[in-house]
Design a protein around this motif. Structure first.
Motif, PDB file in Angstrom:
ATOM      1  N   UNK A 188     -41.951 -96.760 -16.575  1.00 16.25           N
ATOM      2  CA  UNK A 188     -42.563 -98.345 -16.658  1.00 16.25           C
ATOM      3  C   UNK A 188     -41.551 -98.937 -17.326  1.00 16.25           C
ATOM      4  N   UNK A 189     -40.816 -99.967 -16.746  1.00 15.48           N
ATOM      5  CA  UNK A 189     -39.953-100.864 -17.250  1.00 15.48           C
ATOM      6  C   UNK A 189     -40.539-101.685 -18.167  1.00 15.48           C
ATOM      7  N   UNK A 190     -41.605-102.277 -17.947  1.00 16.95           N
ATOM      8  CA  UNK A 190     -42.149-103.351 -18.628  1.00 16.95           C
ATOM      9  C   UNK A 190     -42.822-103.010 -19.843  1.00 16.95           C
ATOM     10  N   UNK A 191     -42.772-101.682 -20.241  1.00 18.92           N
ATOM     11  CA  UNK A 191     -43.293-101.369 -21.570  1.00 18.92           C
ATOM     12  C   UNK A 191     -42.010-100.886 -22.422  1.00 18.92           C
ATOM     13  N   UNK A 192     -41.689-101.548 -23.436  1.00 19.08           N
ATOM     14  CA  UNK A 192     -40.601-100.798 -24.139  1.00 19.08           C
ATOM     15  C   UNK A 192     -40.787 -99.637 -25.074  1.00 19.08           C
ATOM     16  N   UNK A 193     -41.928 -99.250 -25.344  1.00 19.53           N
ATOM     17  CA  UNK A 193     -42.517 -98.265 -25.972  1.00 19.53           C
ATOM     18  C   UNK A 193     -42.390 -96.920 -25.049  1.00 19.53           C
ATOM     19  N   UNK A 194     -42.574 -97.240 -23.841  1.00 21.42           N
ATOM     20  CA  UNK A 194     -42.572 -96.016 -22.863  1.00 21.42           C
ATOM     21  C   UNK A 194     -41.331 -95.903 -22.136  1.00 21.42           C
ATOM     22  N   UNK A 195     -40.337 -96.924 -21.791  1.00 21.24           N
ATOM     23  CA  UNK A 195     -39.233 -96.678 -20.884  1.00 21.24           C
ATOM     24  C   UNK A 195     -38.232 -95.805 -21.540  1.00 21.24           C
ATOM     25  N   UNK A 196     -38.213 -94.743 -21.590  1.00 20.26           N
ATOM     26  CA  UNK A 196     -37.333 -94.053 -22.131  1.00 20.26           C
ATOM     27  C   UNK A 196     -37.062 -92.467 -21.308  1.00 20.26           C
ATOM     28  N   UNK A 197     -36.103 -91.991 -21.048  1.00 19.84           N
ATOM     29  CA  UNK A 197     -36.056 -90.746 -20.510  1.00 19.84           C
ATOM     30  C   UNK A 197     -36.461 -89.503 -21.200  1.00 19.84           C
ATOM     31  N   UNK A 198     -36.747 -89.797 -22.524  1.00 18.05           N
ATOM     32  CA  UNK A 198     -37.201 -88.503 -23.498  1.00 18.05           C
ATOM     33  C   UNK A 198     -38.549 -88.706 -23.441  1.00 18.05           C
ATOM     34  N   UNK A 199     -39.413 -89.601 -22.748  1.00 20.80           N
ATOM     35  CA  UNK A 199     -40.823 -89.595 -22.894  1.00 20.80           C
ATOM     36  C   UNK A 199     -41.295 -88.198 -22.142  1.00 20.80           C
ATOM     37  N   UNK A 200     -40.933 -87.420 -21.147  1.00 21.66           N
ATOM     38  CA  UNK A 200     -41.558 -86.238 -20.684  1.00 21.66           C
ATOM     39  C   UNK A 200     -40.985 -85.078 -21.652  1.00 21.66           C
ATOM     40  N   UNK A 201     -39.972 -85.216 -22.143  1.00 20.21           N
ATOM     41  CA  UNK A 201     -39.545 -84.122 -23.316  1.00 20.21           C
ATOM     42  C   UNK A 201     -40.405 -84.361 -24.582  1.00 20.21           C
ATOM     43  N   UNK A 202     -40.618 -85.575 -24.806  1.00 16.28           N
ATOM     44  CA  UNK A 202     -41.489 -85.948 -26.019  1.00 16.28           C
ATOM     45  C   UNK A 202     -42.834 -85.181 -25.787  1.00 16.28           C
ATOM     46  N   UNK A 203     -43.641 -85.757 -24.533  1.00 21.58           N
ATOM     47  CA  UNK A 203     -44.563 -85.159 -24.292  1.00 21.58           C
ATOM     48  C   UNK A 203     -44.986 -83.715 -24.364  1.00 21.58           C
ATOM     49  N   UNK A 204     -43.943 -83.019 -23.819  1.00 20.94           N
ATOM     50  CA  UNK A 204     -43.890 -81.525 -23.930  1.00 20.94           C
ATOM     51  C   UNK A 204     -43.711 -80.977 -25.207  1.00 20.94           C
ATOM     52  N   UNK A 205     -43.120 -81.392 -26.146  1.00 19.72           N
ATOM     53  CA  UNK A 205     -42.757 -80.942 -27.293  1.00 19.72           C
ATOM     54  C   UNK A 205     -43.979 -81.126 -28.309  1.00 19.72           C
ATOM     55  N   UNK A 206     -44.560 -82.250 -28.322  1.00 18.03           N
ATOM     56  CA  UNK A 206     -45.846 -82.372 -28.798  1.00 18.03           C
ATOM     57  C   UNK A 206     -46.846 -81.741 -28.301  1.00 18.03           C
TER      58      UNK A 206
END
Length: 393
Positions: A188-206
């Protein structure tokens, strides 16, 4: 006509968030399910003997979490009939639609978990079939055994090999089931908090933190009150506490990369993110990071991490902390205004679709389904087989 289109466009701009309380709860359930499955695979796939007594139990927890999770999505739709649209439309965009990936994953993954559980518990189900007197009970357990009642060494060895294959296939599938949820946010480009390729890895780690924490909470309750011995395996609990500590370390490292890249090196959106983290500074730092991550991590590696009350406490606190992280990410990301200055606000209502009551109902359903599944599958007999009579009190 141009004036009417302009008015329509302006009236379509709204500060209302599209996703509510159901979505962070859904993300938490799928992530914890993936973690519980991986803990089970430690024994079945990687041969870690210390996790074998709880491998079947963890597998059942993973299955129930994943069965209960999609109901959050149905509730968030407001009209359950809309669910059929996921299956009827949009398949031409499958390659670029993470939600379509999720449709297949949510349909495939629970079937694989159930198949592995039936293979793992087949010898116990066959014995229950042999002991059953009523025709309905016999038919029920015969269905669970899929008609395979052979208990020879060759048949048991075949079950073990099949369980290994299902577990090996299930690990990447489990990672994909929860990874796609982070992928949905990351694109999602419109959300600066979300738009990062690290998000899937971050969700898996947590997710490993929440899933391990959940097992630390429900495993001692199940062993104490619902097994014939009534004794809690201190060695397994200590191993889970250590696993929780290492999971928190990995989670914190990934969050460090996420926050530094997002805030310090994001030239376009850094000031909007700084406003967001500044507004939620005390909540995120002291509650989410210090109370729910750093303190449980320290306890997990200390002597206190070997004591049952502290293990239960850090498991509960860490699991709650990951839920808060899902909340701050999903809901918080939508409070960063796209067309307005400052931050938007969201206050969930008590009753109705997408409410606190709906989320609590989903948790109660999870508890009810877990009780039902634990009644059907002889998880306690499997534990007794591993423990014998030598569980430490």
């Amino acid at each position: 006509m141009d004036m009417m289109q302009t008015v329509h466009t302006l009236t379509s701009i709204t500060p209302a968030r599209p996703w509510g309380l159901d979505i962070p709860n859904y993300f938490w359930f799928t992530g914890s399910s993936a973690a519980a499955f991986i803990v089970s695979s430690f024994a079945h796939v990687f041969g870690m003997k210390k996790f074998k007594p709880i491998a079947g139990f963890s597998l059942l927890v993973a299955f129930v979490l994943l069965v209960a999770a999609p109901l959050n999505l149905i509730d968030d739709l407001r009209q359950p009939g809309r669910m059929i649209n996921f299956f009827l439309y949009g398949w031409e965009n499958f390659g670029t639609s993470p939600m379509k990936w999720g449709v297949l994953l949510l349909a495939t993954y629970p079937v694989l978990i159930l198949a592995e559980a039936l293979v793992l518990y087949r010898p116990f189900l066959v014995r229950r079939l042999q002991e059953a007197n009523r025709g309905v009970t016999r038919a029920f357990y015969k269905g669970l055994t899929l008609g395979r009642t052979d208990l020879s060494e060759e048949a048991l060895h075949k079950d073990e090999r099949l369980g290994f294959i299902l577990g090996a296939v299930g690990i990447p599938l489990a990672l994909c089931v929860h990874g796609y949820t982070g992928y949905i946010l990351g694109v999602v480009h419109s959300s600066p908090l979300w738009h990062t390729p690290l998000m899937p890895i971050l969700f898996l780690a947590s997710a490993m933190v929440s899933g391990t924490g959940l097992l630390l909470v429900i495993l001692p309750v199940a062993q104490r009150f619902f097994t014939t011995t009534g004794r809690i395996d201190k060695e397994v609990m200590t191993a889970l506490a250590r696993l929780l500590g290492w999971s928190i370390i990995i989670d914190l490292v990934v969050r460090f990369f996420w926050l530094t890249f997002a805030v310090a090196f994001n030239s376009n959106e850094r000031y909007r993110l700084m406003d967001f983290f500044g507004y939620h500074f005390h909540e995120i730092l002291w509650v989410e990071y210090v109370l729910c991550l750093l303190i449980p991590m320290i306890i997990a590696f200390s002597r206190l991490g070997r004591r049952l009350p502290w293990q239960f406490a850090i498991g509960f606190v860490a699991a709650v902390g990951v839920w808060l992280f899902r909340w701050n990410t999903v809901i918080g990301g939508q409070t960063i205004g796209k067309t307005t200055a400052g931050l938007l606000s969201y206050h969930p209502h008590l009753f109705g679709a997408g409410s606190i009551g709906a989320v609590m109902a989903n948790w109660l359903l999870f508890v009810a389904l877990l009780c039902a599944v634990l009644l059907v599958f002889p998880w306690d007999e499997e534990m007794d087989r591993h423990y014998g009579k030598e569980l430490e009190s």
